[in-house]
Design a protein around this motif. Structure first.
Motif, short mmCIF file in Angstrom:
data_model
loop_
_atom_site.label_atom_id
_atom_site.label_comp_id
_atom_site.label_asym_id
_atom_site.label_seq_id
_atom_site.Cartn_x
_atom_site.Cartn_y
_atom_site.Cartn_z
N VAL B 331 0.88 -1.17 0.00
CA VAL B 331 0.00 0.00 0.00
C VAL B 331 0.92 1.22 0.00
O VAL B 331 1.71 1.39 0.92
N SER B 332 0.83 2.03 -1.04
CA SER B 332 1.70 3.21 -1.07
C SER B 332 0.87 4.45 -1.31
O SER B 332 -0.18 4.40 -1.95
N ASP B 333 1.36 5.56 -0.79
CA ASP B 333 0.68 6.82 -1.07
C ASP B 333 1.73 7.88 -1.36
O ASP B 333 2.91 7.70 -1.05
N ASP B 334 1.31 8.97 -2.00
CA ASP B 334 2.27 10.04 -2.27
C ASP B 334 1.97 11.23 -1.38
O ASP B 334 2.05 12.39 -1.78
N GLY B 335 1.63 10.92 -0.13
CA GLY B 335 1.26 11.98 0.82
C GLY B 335 2.44 12.57 1.54
O GLY B 335 3.56 12.58 1.01
N GLN B 336 2.22 12.99 2.78
CA GLN B 336 3.25 13.76 3.48
C GLN B 336 4.29 12.89 4.18
O GLN B 336 5.28 13.40 4.67
N GLY B 337 4.06 11.57 4.24
CA GLY B 337 5.05 10.70 4.89
C GLY B 337 4.96 10.76 6.40
O GLY B 337 4.26 11.60 6.96
N ILE B 338 5.67 9.84 7.03
CA ILE B 338 5.68 9.82 8.50
C ILE B 338 6.97 10.46 8.98
O ILE B 338 8.06 10.09 8.54
N ASP B 339 6.87 11.44 9.85
CA ASP B 339 8.04 12.16 10.35
C ASP B 339 8.52 11.47 11.63
O ASP B 339 7.82 11.49 12.64
N PRO B 340 9.72 10.85 11.59
CA PRO B 340 10.20 10.13 12.79
C PRO B 340 10.25 11.02 14.03
O PRO B 340 9.96 10.56 15.13
N ALA B 341 10.59 12.28 13.85
CA ALA B 341 10.68 13.18 15.00
C ALA B 341 9.31 13.34 15.66
O ALA B 341 9.17 13.27 16.88
N LYS B 342 8.28 13.53 14.81
CA LYS B 342 6.93 13.69 15.34
C LYS B 342 6.48 12.42 16.05
O LYS B 342 5.82 12.46 17.08
N VAL B 343 6.84 11.28 15.44
CA VAL B 343 6.45 10.00 16.01
C VAL B 343 7.08 9.83 17.39
O VAL B 343 6.42 9.46 18.35
N ARG B 344 8.37 10.18 17.50
CA ARG B 344 9.06 10.07 18.79
C ARG B 344 8.36 10.95 19.82
O ARG B 344 8.07 10.51 20.93
N GLY B 345 8.06 12.17 19.40
CA GLY B 345 7.42 13.11 20.31
C GLY B 345 6.09 12.56 20.80
O GLY B 345 5.80 12.56 22.01
N ALA B 346 5.29 12.07 19.84
CA ALA B 346 3.96 11.58 20.21
C ALA B 346 4.06 10.37 21.14
O ALA B 346 3.28 10.22 22.08
N ALA B 347 5.07 9.52 20.87
CA ALA B 347 5.21 8.31 21.68
C ALA B 347 5.57 8.67 23.12
O ALA B 347 5.06 8.08 24.07
N VAL B 348 6.44 9.67 23.27
CA VAL B 348 6.84 10.09 24.61
C VAL B 348 5.64 10.72 25.33
O VAL B 348 5.35 10.43 26.49
N LYS B 349 4.91 11.55 24.57
CA LYS B 349 3.75 12.24 25.13
C LYS B 349 2.72 11.24 25.64
O LYS B 349 2.07 11.46 26.66
N ARG B 350 2.57 10.14 24.92
CA ARG B 350 1.58 9.14 25.33
C ARG B 350 2.13 8.11 26.29
O ARG B 350 1.48 7.10 26.58
#
Lengths: 188, 704
Positions: B331-350
């Motif tokens: 499954v591929s898309d040409d969207g904005q992609g996943i930002d590892p920095a944002k993911v890290r931030g969200a994971a810590v926040k949760r």
């Protein structure tokens, strides 16, 4: 010739008729005695009766593949014509000494509803009809953990026969292993 | 578009709904209706309406439509639920079935549904005629089913039986081999026959016998081919094309994009790829979540896209293709992609990770955090995929289908998710390995390679044993150790010489799994574990090996789950212990009595010797031929081959000619001693006078 004519034919016929009815009634009476067939199996001196209605087949001991992390009363699994069936060893549950099974041991496949297991037994004696009225309750005060597995006992020529309740046996929680299920509930 | 094919698929779906509706209606008649029952009926009617329209069965769709309306009225209390209404609904159900049967048979629609529709509108059966019309319609004379439904259990039973026939074929081949061994027996008998006619007779018998055996061979081979063929066909019965699930996606994704104010170009390739029905059922919710995620999180709004120099419509592509016994779904898309920095931030926040742990994660590893339960990078929660459950569903289902998933993403360019699932859950290729005396199966799809390691190649990192493989450090676990749940003795851990390590890859994480032996790859058919074993840790199922013996299938997902908590391997320790004992010498103890050999083994081991045990003369010879020993201690009276005979044989063999032999026995006469020496033993210890001092002294004296 003339003596033969002295036979009271109607009376003899009446007697025969009475005997006939009598025999029918006796037969009916015997039939009315409720009987249950049991498959008699044994470990050493300990004889057990399994309700024949729940017994599917008796097998020579195939290779039992051991399954890791199972309690002692579940020594492993076998291939029953393409289907995997777990083996249950009653000896730990009945607190009998449990050595390695020899080649003379047998498996009795029992099933009730969706539950099915292969019971490991030392020997199979054969089928035996047990009259319900001869079934006695187990001795009072028997504080055996497995006492509720039995529906009673009978004495026969070969000695004491303990009658197993296979429905209750198959419903025992320790006979069903659900390691992940338990883990999930704990996690929740 | 092959319309017939879709009609068939619809027919299967519709039959399920018709059955559900009948059950629901009958239950309703008996005891009123619960809210859930009403909902189920409404769902079924609604699905039939929509699906029938898609395959162009308009009359059927109309009947379902009016049923839905009537049900809604009943639910809302606008109409009273009476037996007559239930009758009407049942008649309508029959009519739908009749329409379905006609459509399946490919005939033109000749059922007159107008009175039924009229009755559904009116909410009552007006006259007797409708019932008879529907009854007639339910059994049109020309109707012929072109497909039947079979439950997965039945198919399993069928394949089980076929498996058994394949085993019987092996038994037949074995019988034939046994018959062949009779030919030389006949030949030797033949030369003993001196009377010409007997000789002639026997010769004829022999040639008839040979002919029959050869015919039997041909028949066995033929039977084998037929059985294999039927077996394959039975397995194929479980397969359905991917299209059966992707059709639904197109519509729902279009709706989703519209709701979110996005423009979408959704394309699918590989619709014809066939998968096991159970796999399809499991991957459907999973794919839907991944696709929803792509539209919701991946694709930007048209303004943002235009601003970034992309076309206003976002592309989402689903492709499927065969890869051996697997299906690769991308499954591929040409969207904005996943930002590892944002993911890290969200994971810590949760609270999924500490800030420290997050910082240590590589960018690639951070991507996989989105698969954790309770994870979502969105600041606000949408009702589509922001609830943090979506991708976790993917993970759970993947574990069930034994699939593997890889994620890659480039910020601003898009995300690609690759799912690798087996085309069938019923069959796969697995590596047979041995651990703790039993054979286990590891699904091949997780296996990167098999290493043959010398214990010196193992390193220790933070107290755990690891190996280095192409710049990556791989933790080691012992399969037997994990499965048994207990720590094994050091000796068990380390087989002779090099050890076999199966390197596994699961979600891009490597793990080395120590096994006693890697046997080879085999196609295996998956079996359940029976009613008694509902679920097991580390085991996902079982299979039958060639001879019909069961083997357990290892759950790789569980191994990964345990790699942190388990104690790992102790190869270095085991190796060190072996080295120490190797210095003192390796001793082969031969005795048929378990007491004697255990005693001797213990005495020698506590004094640093490496002891191997043989239970008979033959066993000893076999062990001597594979390994090198510094000394042999043997009993005399053993079944099959005495210690004297064994010693003679040891002297006769080139490689063991110089091996010192100590005879330990209860035979105390001078004659026995002489025979021992004649056979070639260096020392003779009588059990009656046996004390460990004498044994140890003798061993020490002879080894140096």
């Amino acid at each position: 010739m003339s003596e033969s004519q002295n036979y009271d034919i109607p009376k003899i016929l009446d007697q025969m008729r009475a005997d006939y009815w009598q025999s029918l009634e006796t037969a009916e009476l015997t039939e009315q005695v409720e009987q249950t067939d049991y498959m008699v199996v044994a470990f050493g001196q300990q004889r057990l009766g399994l309700p024949a209605a729940t017994c599917r087949e008796v097998l020579k001991l195939p290779r039992i593949v051991k399954v890791p992390r199972l309690p002692r009363h579940l020594p492993g699994i076998i291939n029953l014509r393409g289907e995997i069936v777990a083996v249950t060893d009653l000896r730990p549950l009945l607190q009998l000494a449990a050595g390695e099974p020899t080649a003379a041991f047998r498996l009795v496949v029992i099933a009730d509803g969706t539950q099915k297991t292969a019971l490991l037994v030392e020997r199979v004696e054969g089928l035996r009809a047990v009259a319900e009225r001869t079934v006695e309750a187990l001795a009072e005060g028997v504080s055996h953990e497995a006492v509720d597995l039995f529906r009673g006992k009978v004495e026969d020529a070969a000695g004491l026969l303990m009658l197993l309740d296979t429905k209750r046996l198959l419903a025992r929680p320790e006979l069903v292993i659900d390691q992940k299920g338990t883990a999930n509930t704990l996690a929740e | 578009m092959n319309k017939n094919k879709y009609v068939e698929i619809f027919a299967r779906e519709a039959e399920e709904h018709l059955q559900l509706m009948r059950q629901g209606l009958l239950a309703m008649e008996k005891g009123g209706a619960s809210g859930e029952q009403f909902n189920q009926l409404l769902r079924s009617a609604h699905t039939l309406k929509g699906s029938a329209r898609m395959v162009d069965l308009l009359e059927l769709s109309t009947v379902a439509h009016h049923m839905e309306d009537l049900l809604k009225e009943l639910q809302g209390g606008g109409r009273e639920l009476s037996p007559a209404v239930v009758d009407l609904l049942l008649v309508a159900t029959d009519a739908i079935e009749a329409l379905l049967a006609q459509a399946s048979a490919g005939g033109t629609l000749s059922v007159n549904v107008a009175p039924i529709i009229e009755a559904l509108r009116a909410g009552a059966l007006p006259e007797q005629t409708i019932e008879s019309a529907a009854t007639n319609a339910a059994h049109p004379g020309v109707e012929r089913r072109r497909s039947v439904r079979a439950s997965v259990e039945r198919l399993d039973q069928l394949t089980n039986c076929m498996g058994e026939i394949l085993l019987s074929r092996q038994a037949l081949a074995e019988r034939q081999r046994q018959l062949l061994t009779l030919i030389p027996v006949m030949d030797s008998f033949l030369v003993q026959l001196h009377r010409t006619e007997n000789h002639q007779r026997m010769k004829e018998l022999r040639s008839s016998f040979v002919r029959i055996v050869s015919d039997l061979e041909q028949d066995t081979v033929h039977l084998g081919y037929q059985a294999e063929d039927i077996y394959q066909r039975a397995m194929e019965l479980r397969l359905l094309p991917l299209a059966t699930i992707t059709e639904d996606f197109e519509r729902s994704l279009r709706d989703l994009a519209r709701t979110l104010g996005k423009e979408l170009d959704f394309t699918v390739t590989g619709k014809e790829v066939e998968l096991d029905r159970t796999v399809l059922d499991l991957i459907k919710p999973m794919l839907l979540h991944v696709l929803n995620n792509a539209v919701d999180h991946g694709i930007e709004t048209p303004e943002t896209r235009l601003h970034a120099g992309k076309p206003s419509f976002g592309r989402v592509h689903l492709s499927a293709q065969y890869e051996g016994a697997f299906i690769q779904i991308v499954v591929s898309d040409d969207g904005q992609g996943i930002d590892p920095a944002k993911v890290r931030g969200a994971a810590v926040k949760r609270g999924l990770l500490s800030a420290d742990e997050a910082a240590r994660l590589s960018d690639e590893a951070a991507l996989y955090l989105v698969l954790q339960p309770g994870f979502s990078t969105r600041e606000f929660i949408t009702d589509v995929s922001g609830r943090g459950v979506g991708l976790d569903v993917v993970k759970t289902n993947l574990d069930q289908v034994k699939g593997n998933l890889t994620l890659s993403s480039k910020i601003g360019q898009g995300t690609e998710m690759r799912l690798r699932v087996p085309s069938s859950l019923a069959m796969f290729t697995g590596l047979l390995v041995e651990a703790d005396g039993e054979t286990y199966v590891i699904p091949q799809q997780y296996i990167v390679e098999i290493l043959r390691l010398a214990p010196t190649e193992v390193r220790t990192e933070l107290g755990r044993e690891v190996v280095r493989l192409r710049e990556r450090t791989i933790p080691l676990v012992s399969l037997a150790g994990l499965l048994s749940g207990a720590s094994r003795s050091i000796e068990d851990e380390l087989p002779e010489g090099r050890v076999s390590v199966v390197v596994l890859n699961f979600r891009d994480q490597l793990l080395g799994c120590l096994v006693d032996r890697a046997i080879g790859l085999h196609d295996v058919v998956v079996k359940g574990l029976g009613s008694q074993l509902k679920s097991l840790d580390y085991i996902s199922g079982a299979t039958l090996l060639g001879a019909g013996t069961p083997a357990l299938i290892v759950s790789v997902a569980d191994l990964y789950g345990a790699r942190q908590t388990s104690e790992g391997t102790r190869l270095r320790e085991a190796h060190a212990a072996r080295q120490a004992s190797a210095k003192r010498g390796r001793v082969l103890v031969v005795d048929d009595s378990i007491t004697t050999r255990t005693m001797e083994k213990n005495i020698l081991e506590t004094h640093g010797y490496d002891v191997t045990i043989a239970v008979s003369g033959f066993d000893a010879l076999e062990k001597l031929s594979g390994n090198s020993f510094d000394l042999m201690v043997s009993d005399v009276e053993m079944p099959g081959m005495t210690g004297f005979e064994l010693t003679k044989k040891v002297r006769e063999r080139e490689e063991t000619r110089a091996l010192p032999v100590i005879i330990v026995t209860s035979l105390a006469s001078a004659d026995d001693r002489r025979r021992g020496m004649e056979a070639g033993a260096q020392a003779y210890i009588v059990k009656g006078t046996f004390d460990q001092g004498v044994l140890l002294e003798t061993v020490e004296a002879l080894i140096d």
